[in-house]
Design an enzyme around this catalytic site. Sequence first.
Site, short mmCIF file in Angstrom:
data_model
loop_
_atom_site.label_atom_id
_atom_site.label_comp_id
_atom_site.label_asym_id
_atom_site.label_seq_id
_atom_site.Cartn_x
_atom_site.Cartn_y
_atom_site.Cartn_z
N SER A 296 0.85 -1.20 0.00
CA SER A 296 0.00 0.00 0.00
C SER A 296 0.88 1.24 0.00
O SER A 296 2.05 1.18 0.39
CB SER A 296 -0.88 0.02 1.26
OG SER A 296 -1.39 1.31 1.50
N TYR B 34 -2.47 -1.00 10.36
CA TYR B 34 -2.53 -1.14 8.90
C TYR B 34 -1.25 -0.61 8.26
O TYR B 34 -0.61 -1.29 7.44
CB TYR B 34 -3.74 -0.39 8.36
CG TYR B 34 -3.95 -0.58 6.89
CD1 TYR B 34 -3.50 0.37 5.97
CD2 TYR B 34 -4.58 -1.72 6.40
CE1 TYR B 34 -3.69 0.19 4.62
CE2 TYR B 34 -4.78 -1.89 5.05
CZ TYR B 34 -4.33 -0.93 4.16
OH TYR B 34 -4.51 -1.12 2.81
#
Length: 262
Positions: A146, A159
């Site tokens: 990401s 995350y």
Amino acid sequence: MALKDKVAIVTGAAHGIGLACAERFAADGASVVIADVDEEAGEQAAAAIREAGNEARFVACNVTERLDVRNLVTATVEAYGAVDVLINNAGVVHAADFLDLAEEDFDRVLGINLKGAFLAAQTVARQMVRQIEEGRAPGTIINMSSINSVFALPTQVPYSISKGGVSQLTKVIAISLAPYGIRCNAIGPGSIMTDMLKSVVNDKNARNTILSRTPLGRIGEPREIAGVAAFLASDDASYVTGQTVFADGGRLPLNYMVPVPE
Ligand SMILES: NC(=O)C1=CN([C@@H]2O[C@H](COP(=O)(O)OP(=O)(O)OC[C@H]3O[C@@H](n4cnc5c(N)ncnc54)[C@H](O)[C@@H]3O)[C@@H](O)[C@H]2O)C=CC1
Ligand SMILES: C[C@H](O)[C@@H]1OC(=O)[C@H](O)[C@@H]1O
């Protein structure tokens, strides 16, 4: 077709980016195994790919469970004879401020996003090495990282950490497996329109904040990530390994802003 006679496993492929990857790989000629905890959606996804005239099946798999992962690889080899591509896509997000973050939420997100990717990569890599010893061409592993591997979000602590770990996992796998010719890369998507994004970007302000940092001026589509995965799995990427390829609309660091038209 670019992936004819290839066998691909895509984790978390019942929805979103993983589903787009499964659809693209199947359309490119691969036999695809959809692995997910969502059995109903996973079976539906595999059936839809078959109805489109391509090859896919669903295997229930929780990537945090080593025995599930082993069963996934066994079932894939029994069905299609090998594993050539693994897309480590399964992931979850959790939003909380650092001071409020619960330990169990930290553990859950890291367990799925990072340890799950490790378990699947190690299990598949062991199968790939066996295949090479039997004369099959080396496979490739693609991890879903990401932009948050580099742009830390203080409201998405586990995350962000997990995705930084995925990019480092990609590098260590690439080095470890290079002697076998097995390549490992990651994709670093920006904000992509899926259920996960909708779970944390749920109003116009949040959306405009993303757009203010996105020079291309729009949120991405799952198929745009699937295209990057198709490249990384192809022979066109034969000299690419250990990389995180960002597909994020040109995402800018927090202190850059671009005008968002009203
Ligand atoms: N949507 C976005 O903006 C971005 C997503 N990503 C990453 O892309 C990947 C896919 O994300 P999305 O498609 O947006 O999410 P999504 O929430 O739409 O789909 C995630 C899938 O993973 C499955 N899953 C969850 N836990 C699992 C487990 N323990 N074992 C097996 N499957 C499991 C879910 O059932 C679901 O089908 C994730 O790794 C995410 O971190 C990265 C950057 C941006
Ligand atoms: C859920 C996240 O906010 C989403 O996933 C990512 O990795 C990007 O940061 C998106 O915004």
